[in-house]
Design a protein around this motif. Structure first.
Motif, mmCIF file in Angstrom:
data_model
loop_
_atom_site.group_PDB
_atom_site.id
_atom_site.type_symbol
_atom_site.label_atom_id
_atom_site.label_comp_id
_atom_site.label_asym_id
_atom_site.label_seq_id
_atom_site.Cartn_x
_atom_site.Cartn_y
_atom_site.Cartn_z
ATOM 1 N N SER A 153 0.842 -1.180 0.021
ATOM 2 C CA SER A 153 -0.017 0.255 0.249
ATOM 3 C C SER A 153 0.878 1.232 0.147
ATOM 4 C CB SER A 153 -0.957 -0.006 1.092
ATOM 5 O OG SER A 153 -0.173 0.039 2.385
ATOM 6 N N GLU A 154 0.082 2.470 -0.651
ATOM 7 C CA GLU A 154 1.160 3.419 -0.644
ATOM 8 C C GLU A 154 0.272 4.702 -0.244
ATOM 9 O OE1 GLU A 154 3.929 5.633 -3.895
ATOM 10 O OE2 GLU A 154 3.464 3.784 -4.099
ATOM 11 N N GLY A 155 0.669 5.558 0.068
ATOM 12 C CA GLY A 155 -0.317 6.681 0.538
ATOM 13 C C GLY A 155 0.631 8.070 1.033
ATOM 14 N N ARG A 156 -0.190 9.211 1.627
ATOM 15 C CA ARG A 156 0.394 10.377 1.890
ATOM 16 C C ARG A 156 -0.597 10.900 3.085
ATOM 17 N NH1 ARG A 156 -0.017 15.373 -1.861
ATOM 18 N NH2 ARG A 156 -2.067 15.338 -1.285
ATOM 19 N N ASN A 157 0.199 11.198 4.307
ATOM 20 C CA ASN A 157 -0.332 11.999 5.215
ATOM 21 C C ASN A 157 0.254 13.510 5.457
ATOM 22 O OD1 ASN A 157 -1.622 9.575 6.084
ATOM 23 N ND2 ASN A 157 0.237 8.825 7.369
ATOM 24 N N ARG A 158 -0.834 14.258 5.976
ATOM 25 C CA ARG A 158 -0.365 15.692 6.250
ATOM 26 C C ARG A 158 -0.953 15.965 7.837
ATOM 27 N NH1 ARG A 158 -2.373 19.440 1.707
ATOM 28 N NH2 ARG A 158 -0.267 20.131 1.077
ATOM 29 N N SER A 159 -0.261 16.532 8.597
ATOM 30 C CA SER A 159 -0.481 16.705 9.982
ATOM 31 C C SER A 159 0.538 18.044 10.429
ATOM 32 C CB SER A 159 -0.115 15.591 10.842
ATOM 33 O OG SER A 159 1.477 15.280 10.687
ATOM 34 N N PHE A 160 -0.128 18.836 11.296
ATOM 35 C CA PHE A 160 0.339 19.890 11.995
ATOM 36 C C PHE A 160 1.540 19.133 12.846
ATOM 37 C CE2 PHE A 160 -3.758 21.828 11.010
ATOM 38 C CZ PHE A 160 -3.370 23.208 10.422
ATOM 39 N N THR A 161 2.544 20.303 12.717
ATOM 40 C CA THR A 161 3.722 19.983 13.762
ATOM 41 C C THR A 161 3.429 20.798 14.969
ATOM 42 O OG1 THR A 161 5.203 19.898 11.790
ATOM 43 C CG2 THR A 161 6.174 20.232 13.885
ATOM 44 N N ASN A 162 3.840 20.088 16.119
ATOM 45 C CA ASN A 162 3.562 20.618 17.502
ATOM 46 C C ASN A 162 4.672 21.217 18.035
ATOM 47 O OD1 ASN A 162 1.652 21.416 19.337
ATOM 48 N ND2 ASN A 162 2.363 19.424 20.653
ATOM 49 N N LEU A 163 5.831 21.389 17.126
ATOM 50 C CA LEU A 163 7.082 21.889 17.762
ATOM 51 C C LEU A 163 7.275 23.010 16.411
ATOM 52 C CD1 LEU A 163 9.123 18.461 18.209
ATOM 53 C CD2 LEU A 163 7.983 19.903 19.801
ATOM 54 N N GLU A 164 6.442 23.892 16.742
ATOM 55 C CA GLU A 164 6.761 25.059 15.716
ATOM 56 C C GLU A 164 8.116 25.683 16.069
ATOM 57 O OE1 GLU A 164 4.069 28.918 13.932
ATOM 58 O OE2 GLU A 164 3.169 27.626 15.763
ATOM 59 N N PHE A 165 8.541 25.997 17.319
ATOM 60 C CA PHE A 165 9.812 26.777 17.467
ATOM 61 C C PHE A 165 10.820 25.913 16.784
ATOM 62 C CE2 PHE A 165 8.959 24.055 21.012
ATOM 63 C CZ PHE A 165 10.294 23.616 21.307
ATOM 64 N N LEU A 166 10.797 24.818 16.552
ATOM 65 C CA LEU A 166 11.844 24.011 16.136
ATOM 66 C C LEU A 166 11.823 23.643 14.572
ATOM 67 C CD1 LEU A 166 12.615 21.280 18.799
ATOM 68 C CD2 LEU A 166 13.846 23.489 18.429
ATOM 69 N N SER A 167 10.602 23.814 13.802
ATOM 70 C CA SER A 167 10.412 23.456 12.546
ATOM 71 C C SER A 167 10.252 24.717 11.891
ATOM 72 C CB SER A 167 9.231 22.486 12.434
ATOM 73 O OG SER A 167 8.887 22.327 11.328
ATOM 74 N N THR A 168 10.371 24.632 10.506
ATOM 75 C CA THR A 168 10.344 25.955 9.650
ATOM 76 C C THR A 168 9.026 25.939 9.033
ATOM 77 O OG1 THR A 168 11.324 24.636 7.825
ATOM 78 C CG2 THR A 168 12.752 25.854 9.132
ATOM 79 N N GLU A 169 8.354 24.760 8.796
ATOM 80 C CA GLU A 169 6.908 24.445 8.494
ATOM 81 C C GLU A 169 5.989 23.928 9.458
ATOM 82 O OE1 GLU A 169 6.473 22.496 4.720
ATOM 83 O OE2 GLU A 169 8.463 23.085 4.121
ATOM 84 N N PRO A 170 4.632 24.595 9.645
ATOM 85 C CA PRO A 170 3.504 24.126 10.718
ATOM 86 C C PRO A 170 3.115 22.780 10.114
ATOM 87 C CG PRO A 170 2.890 25.804 9.402
ATOM 88 C CD PRO A 170 4.368 25.842 9.000
#
Length: 505
Positions: free
Chosen positions: A75-92
């Motif tokens: 099986s193959e797929g894609r997930n999208r989710s918010f990052t809860n470490l915004e101060f460490l990540s460039t993308e939310p």
């Protein structure tokens, strides 16, 4: 006028006897050959043979519960989710693409155990730049075991479908034996019927010849003025009646030959070999016959197999009343690498190993379904036991009736032979008296009728005696043994030849 009457009589005789004189003589076969051909060619036996082989295929198929089960998928797929470490990540928002591949092999063993070995790998690429390995291959190799301790434990429960199929096959084998019993009994009785009718046909032929002789003598004497013309009419009527009787017996005889041909699936009529009905001396008794019936009769054996099948159902139903207590255990190794090959190699390391063992209990409160299923199985078993006991009593009664019929038929033979000897002597006396004018044509014809009836009684008594022997062999379960019929081929769906045959003496 007399010559015209003779011409008409001659034409009538030619027409009447045309089926005998013009027809091709049927092929003569002895009884042993007929029995063998019936086992090989009879359509009812062939149909039951296929059903029996189908039961063997069902039994082999039931062992499929032990076939390893292989499952796999991609099986193959894609997930999208918010990052809860915004101060460490460039993308939310984290975007992840993945591909899962899994393969599992399961195996059932007789105690009810389920063994499963599975392998799973996941390729994952994430937009989150904080991951240690990206893209990553996550691998897992897991071994699992589920062992029932109470409910569903044991070979009987695990192999219930196999056991049921085995009993069904045994029932089908008895169905085949019963079909053979019926067909062989029909062959023997049809053989006896054909012999009796052929003998009766010869008697009728003799009666016709005697009536023709009497008619010829009467005509000569009427022409000489010794007898009144009424004697000619008496003789002509007697001749016509005997010709009619001959045709009736001839028709019945050819019908019997058709029955024989049908039993062996022959395209053309067959006739029994040129032998006379015999009076075989037999020594049967009730206890020996009953003991043989209990061991050999197909209907009794089939009932026993059905009883055993119900006993298996009861054991399974009793097991299902227990609570479910399962031991569950698993052992797994994990890996996390950047390359697929490294991920596979990582499964050999014990750095990431997990194991688990535990017990799981479940029990439906009340458990009405299982308890009533057990009660139902108990009642069905008792009912089948009662039917078996009744069938045994019926077998004993049938054996007694068959023995009485043999005894009565044997005594009837002596009575019929005495009557035939008396009728022969009376006819000889009447023929002598007719030569000197002390008996009329009617007296002679009546005496000949008495002799014909006495001969028929004797042949019928012999036929009844032989049929009574066949009936005893059938109800005692000894018929196949008497004809030396055995299973000559294994019950296998992969073969296509008769299962039953006549063993060498």
């Amino acid at each position: 006028m007399v010559r015209a009457g003779l011409l008409v009589a001659a034409i009538f005789l030619v027409i009447s006897f045309a089926p005998v004189l013009g027809a091709e003589e049927p092929r003569q076969i002895d009884l042993k050959t007929l029995v063998r051909m019936a086992l090989e060619e009879n359509l009812d036996i062939q149909a039951q043979t296929y059903d029996t082989r189908a039961g063997e295929a069902a039994l082999r198929g039931a062992y499929g519960i032990y076939d390893p089960r292989v499952e796999g998928g991609v099986s193959e797929g894609r997930n999208r989710s918010f990052t809860n470490l915004e101060f460490l990540s460039t993308e939310p928002i984290t975007r992840t693409r993945f591909r899962d591949t899994d393969l599992a092999i399961g195996q059932k063993i007789p105690l009810g155990t389920d063994l499963i070995a599975s392998w799973r790998t996941r390729r994952e690429y994430s937009s989150n730049d904080l991951l240690l390995v990206n893209p990553a291959y996550q691998g897992e190799l897991r071994f699992s075991l589920v062992q029932p301790l109470l409910r569903d434990f044991g070979r009987t429960v695990t192999e219930q479908d196999i056991l049921f199929a085995a009993k069904d096959l045994e029932v089908s084998v008895q169905d085949l034996r019963e079909r053979a019993f019926d067909v062989i009994a029909q062959v023997r009785n049809a053989w006896i019927e054909a012999l009796q009718l052929r003998q009766d046909m010869e008697y009728r032929r003799t009666s016709v010849e005697l009536a023709k002789t009497i008619l010829g003598e009467n005509r000569a004497r009427v022409d000489a003025g010794v007898l009144p013309p009424i004697e000619n009419l008496e003789a002509e009527v007697g001749l016509r009646q005997r010709e009619r009787d001959f045709l009736d017996v001839q028709r019945a005889y050819f019908d019997a030959l058709d029955v024989l041909a049908q039993l062996i699936n022959a395209p053309d009529p067959v006739a029994p070999q040129d032998v006379a009905l015999e009076r075989p001396q037999v020594h049967f008794d009730e206890e020996t016959g009953y003991a043989a019936a209990v061991e050999k009769r197909p209907d009794l054996m089939r009932r026993l197999r059905q009883l055993e099948r119900l006993d298996i159902s009861r054991q399974v139903a009793r097991n299902q009343t227990l609570p479910r207590v399962d031991v569950q255990a698993s052992y797994a190794r994990l890996s996390l690498e950047e390359e697929f090959g490294q991920s596979v190699d990582g499964l050999t390391s014990d750095d990431l190993e997990n194991w688990e063992i535990g017990v799981r209990l479940s029990y439906p409160l009340g458990n009405r379904e299982a308890r009533n299923a057990l009660q139902r199985a108990d009642l069905q078993l008792k009912g089948e036991q009662a039917r078996l006991a009744q069938l045994k009593e019926e077998a004993r009664r049938e054996i007694r009736a068959a023995l009485r019929l043999i005894d009565v038929s044997d005594k009837k033979i002596e009575a019929a032979r005495s009557g035939r000897r008396l009728a022969e002597e009376k006819l000889r006396t009447l023929l002598k008296r007719k030569e000197v004018g002390l008996a009329t044509t009617r007296d002679v014809l009546e005496g000949e009728d008495d002799l014909a009836a006495a001969r028929f009684d004797e042949s019928a008594a012999l036929a009844d005696y032989n049929r009574a022997i066949t009936d005893y062999l059938r109800v005692s379960g000894l018929l196949l043994e008497e004809e030396r019929i055995r299973f000559v081929a294994p019950v296998s769906a992969r073969q296509d030849r008769p299962l039953l045959g006549v063993a060498a003496p």
